[in-house]
Motif scaffolding. Structure first.
Motif, PDB file in Angstrom:
ATOM      1  N   SER A 117      87.255  45.073  41.397  1.00  0.00           N
ATOM      2  CA  SER A 117      86.267  44.785  40.366  1.00  0.00           C
ATOM      3  C   SER A 117      86.806  45.088  38.979  1.00  0.00           C
ATOM      4  CB  SER A 117      84.996  45.605  40.605  1.00  0.00           C
ATOM      5  OG  SER A 117      84.009  45.316  39.635  1.00  0.00           O
ATOM      6  N   VAL A 175      88.222  35.816  34.491  1.00  0.00           N
ATOM      7  CA  VAL A 175      88.381  35.249  35.827  1.00  0.00           C
ATOM      8  C   VAL A 175      89.416  36.092  36.559  1.00  0.00           C
ATOM      9  CG1 VAL A 175      90.110  33.553  35.054  1.00  0.00           C
ATOM     10  CG2 VAL A 175      88.870  33.180  37.188  1.00  0.00           C
ATOM     11  N   ASP A 208      86.812  35.094  41.413  1.00  0.00           N
ATOM     12  CA  ASP A 208      85.475  35.248  40.838  1.00  0.00           C
ATOM     13  C   ASP A 208      85.590  35.133  39.326  1.00  0.00           C
ATOM     14  OD1 ASP A 208      82.710  35.685  40.842  1.00  0.00           O
ATOM     15  OD2 ASP A 208      82.962  37.824  40.489  1.00  0.00           O
ATOM     16  N   ASP A 209      84.627  34.433  38.757  1.00  0.00           N
ATOM     17  CA  ASP A 209      84.605  34.190  37.319  1.00  0.00           C
ATOM     18  C   ASP A 209      83.252  34.660  36.805  1.00  0.00           C
ATOM     19  OD1 ASP A 209      84.556  33.137  34.741  1.00  0.00           O
ATOM     20  OD2 ASP A 209      85.656  31.337  35.315  1.00  0.00           O
ATOM     21  N   ASP A 210      83.268  35.735  36.010  1.00  0.00           N
ATOM     22  CA  ASP A 210      82.002  36.322  35.546  1.00  0.00           C
ATOM     23  C   ASP A 210      81.571  35.806  34.182  1.00  0.00           C
ATOM     24  OD1 ASP A 210      83.783  37.523  33.812  1.00  0.00           O
ATOM     25  OD2 ASP A 210      83.072  39.565  34.154  1.00  0.00           O
ATOM     26  N   ALA A 257      83.607  40.541  37.139  1.00  0.00           N
ATOM     27  CA  ALA A 257      84.289  39.818  38.210  1.00  0.00           C
ATOM     28  C   ALA A 257      84.524  40.781  39.363  1.00  0.00           C
ATOM     29  CB  ALA A 257      85.602  39.243  37.703  1.00  0.00           C
TER      30      ALA A 257
END
Length: 341
Positions: free
Chosen positions: A275, A283, A300-302, A309
């Motif tokens: 994380s 990303v 994962d793209d926050d 992410a």
């Protein structure tokens, strides 16, 4: 080079990310500009669905030309369709096209992501192969650059593209020629009429700039700005990766578009969480080292969410993993961090 009467690339609709209303323009623009770009040092695997060997070799040569700039990307041919991000067909009835950048990850493995509809073994075909790979790297059509200053004779544009040799619909012509890309989705570069991403146009379609009223014929091949753009987003990396150890947070101080890369060497086979922390937009992509080839495990793209992410995956002891993080927006304090446990 005269490309007259040669068909043109018919690009696929791009996937536009929906962002929360009220987001500051600067933050929104960074997300839009970088959303199609792969994390640097990604290994992209391409699979040939069909096609004669001469056409396949022309595509291999085009990948090699992009790589030799040099780029911090790796292009690997695979015979495993399920392991490929790029799936290439040679259907003469489907024109030449490619999805753009990371949009490829949303295309099912049963579908192709790139097609070539004509011979690639001449000069025009070589530029076509470079052009479609440019889309895969994240490049749009150059004449749709909002800074181009092109003023079209729209009636003439529709007449030309709905006729031979393209036979497009009006909506396809709008999407591929007349539509201007938002200024929030490009990096502010000036128009490059010599770009490999530029179409050729006959006389009578462009009103302004006046010098192209008689037609526009790019020279073919990669222009200097094409190369500059590619190396800006995909610089070749030579430094050895730092190790990210379990429960040890690593501070990230990155500017927009910059990247941090770490190697993970878990000592136990179990589920792990990786994380980011902070207010940044980022990303994160995880790869597994498979005999020297980095295989995509997840990402994962926050961006724009207000979250961080995060990946939750089972990692195996004795295996080597690489996590790559590309920053969109640095947040209020300009710092973030990453940790896994």
């Amino acid at each position: 080079m005269n490309y007259e009467n040669r068909p043109l690339c018919l690009s696929k609709p791009t996937i536009r990310r929906e962002l929360p209303p009220g987001m500051p323009d600067a933050r929104m623009r960074l997300i839009r500009v970088l959303s199609k770009v792969w994390v640097n040092e990604t290994e992209l695997h391409y699979f040939f669905v069909d096609g004669p060997e001469a056409q396949r070799q022309a595509v291999r040569d085009a990948f090699a030309e992009w790589k030799a700039l040099p780029l911090g990307l790796k292009f690997t041919e695979t015979t495993d369709r399920a392991a490929s991000e790029i799936r290439i067909a040679f259907d003469p009835n489907d024109g030449s096209w490619s999805y753009v950048g990371r949009d490829l990850l949303g295309i099912p493995a049963t579908e192709t992501t790139m097609n070539f509809g004509w011979d690639l073994t001449d000069d025009y075909g070589h530029s076509t192969a470079l052009h479609e790979i440019g889309h895969t790297l994240g490049l749009p059509h150059e004449h749709q650059n909002p800074f181009s200053g092109i003023e079209w004779d729209e009636d003439a544009v529709y007449r030309f593209f709905t006729g031979s040799p393209n036979f497009w619909t009006r909506s396809q012509t709008e999407h591929n020629v007349l539509r201007k890309i938002s200024t929030q989705e490009v990096d502010g570069s000036a128009w490059d009429p010599d770009s490999v991403m530029e179409y050729w146009f006959p006389a009578g379609l462009i009103r302004e700039p006046a010098q192209y009223a008689g037609g526009l014929n790019p020279p073919g091949g990669l222009s200097a700005p094409d190369k500059e753009w590619a190396k800006k987003f995909y610089p070749e990396l030579t430094a050895e990766l730092r190790e990210l150890k379990v429960f040890e947070s690593q501070l990230l101080e990155l500017a927009a578009g910059q990247q941090a890369d770490f190697v993970l060497k878990p000592e136990a086979s179990q589920n792990y969480t990786i994380s980011t922390f902070g207010q940044s937009d980022m990303v994160m992509v995880l790869f597994e080292d498979d005999g020297g080839s980095l295989r995509y495990l997840g990402g994962d793209d926050d961006s724009g969410t207000g979250l961080n992410a995060q990946l939750n995956l089972r990692l195996l002891a004795g295996r080597r993993y690489v996590v790559r993080l590309r920053l969109y927006w640095a947040g209020g304090i300009g710092k973030s961090s990453v940790m896994y446990w």
